[in-house]
Design a protein around this motif. Sequence first.
Motif, short mmCIF file in Angstrom:
data_model
loop_
_atom_site.label_atom_id
_atom_site.label_comp_id
_atom_site.label_asym_id
_atom_site.label_seq_id
_atom_site.Cartn_x
_atom_site.Cartn_y
_atom_site.Cartn_z
N GLY A 24 0.78 -1.24 0.00
CA GLY A 24 0.00 0.00 0.00
C GLY A 24 0.81 1.28 0.00
N ALA A 25 2.12 1.19 0.04
CA ALA A 25 2.94 2.40 0.09
C ALA A 25 2.69 3.31 -1.11
N CYS A 26 2.55 2.73 -2.28
CA CYS A 26 2.36 3.51 -3.50
C CYS A 26 1.05 4.29 -3.49
N GLU A 27 -0.01 3.66 -2.99
CA GLU A 27 -1.32 4.31 -2.98
C GLU A 27 -1.29 5.62 -2.21
N PHE A 28 -0.63 5.61 -1.07
CA PHE A 28 -0.60 6.80 -0.21
C PHE A 28 0.36 7.87 -0.71
N GLU A 29 1.35 7.49 -1.49
CA GLU A 29 2.34 8.45 -1.99
C GLU A 29 1.94 9.10 -3.31
N CYS A 30 1.00 8.53 -4.04
CA CYS A 30 0.63 9.06 -5.35
C CYS A 30 -0.06 10.42 -5.20
N PRO A 31 0.53 11.50 -5.73
CA PRO A 31 -0.05 12.82 -5.57
C PRO A 31 -1.31 13.03 -6.42
N ASN A 32 -1.57 12.13 -7.35
CA ASN A 32 -2.73 12.27 -8.23
C ASN A 32 -3.87 11.33 -7.87
N GLY A 33 -3.70 10.50 -6.85
CA GLY A 33 -4.73 9.55 -6.48
C GLY A 33 -5.00 8.53 -7.58
N ALA A 34 -3.96 8.21 -8.36
CA ALA A 34 -4.12 7.33 -9.52
C ALA A 34 -4.01 5.85 -9.16
N ILE A 35 -3.68 5.53 -7.92
CA ILE A 35 -3.46 4.13 -7.53
C ILE A 35 -4.54 3.68 -6.57
N SER A 36 -5.11 2.52 -6.86
CA SER A 36 -6.12 1.95 -5.97
C SER A 36 -6.07 0.43 -6.03
N MET A 37 -6.62 -0.20 -5.01
CA MET A 37 -6.68 -1.66 -4.94
C MET A 37 -7.79 -2.15 -5.86
N LYS A 38 -7.46 -3.06 -6.73
CA LYS A 38 -8.42 -3.70 -7.63
C LYS A 38 -8.21 -5.20 -7.49
N GLY A 39 -9.17 -5.89 -6.94
CA GLY A 39 -8.99 -7.31 -6.71
C GLY A 39 -7.95 -7.55 -5.64
N ASP A 40 -6.90 -8.27 -5.98
CA ASP A 40 -5.86 -8.58 -5.00
C ASP A 40 -4.55 -7.85 -5.23
N THR A 41 -4.58 -6.80 -6.04
CA THR A 41 -3.36 -6.02 -6.28
C THR A 41 -3.72 -4.57 -6.54
N TYR A 42 -2.72 -3.74 -6.54
CA TYR A 42 -2.92 -2.32 -6.83
C TYR A 42 -2.81 -2.08 -8.33
N LYS A 43 -3.59 -1.14 -8.81
CA LYS A 43 -3.59 -0.76 -10.23
C LYS A 43 -3.41 0.75 -10.32
N ILE A 44 -2.79 1.19 -11.42
CA ILE A 44 -2.61 2.62 -11.68
C ILE A 44 -3.55 3.00 -12.81
N ASP A 45 -4.36 4.04 -12.57
CA ASP A 45 -5.27 4.56 -13.58
C ASP A 45 -4.46 5.37 -14.58
N PRO A 46 -4.35 4.90 -15.83
CA PRO A 46 -3.52 5.60 -16.81
C PRO A 46 -4.04 7.00 -17.15
N ALA A 47 -5.32 7.24 -16.95
CA ALA A 47 -5.87 8.57 -17.22
C ALA A 47 -5.47 9.58 -16.15
N ALA A 48 -5.12 9.10 -14.96
CA ALA A 48 -4.75 9.99 -13.87
C ALA A 48 -3.24 10.06 -13.63
N CYS A 49 -2.49 9.08 -14.11
CA CYS A 49 -1.04 9.03 -13.88
C CYS A 49 -0.31 10.04 -14.77
N THR A 50 0.52 10.84 -14.13
CA THR A 50 1.35 11.81 -14.85
C THR A 50 2.84 11.52 -14.65
#
Length: 75
Positions: A24-50
């Motif tokens: 979960g370290a990545c989710e809390f550090e992402c300044p764009n809120g682009a990372i969230s838990m999906k199923g059993d792993t974290y995913k990055i939303d490509p529309a929000a990732c800069t």
Amino acid sequence: MSQNRRKRQTMAYKILASQCTQCGACEFECPNGAISMKGDTYKIDPAACTECAGQFDEPQCDAVCPVPGTCVKAA
């Protein structure tokens, strides 16, 4: 698809599920809120990732991940 959205998608990072420890370290550090838990792993939303461009010198997901090579540039 707008040009801005295409640009963001080409800039996005992804998380390799096979290496993710779900810490979960990545989710809390992402300044764009682009990372969230999906199923059993974290995913990055490509529309929000800069890739943290303009905010940090490197993508924060990669900087804080305890497993090197888990957060990588999407193809």
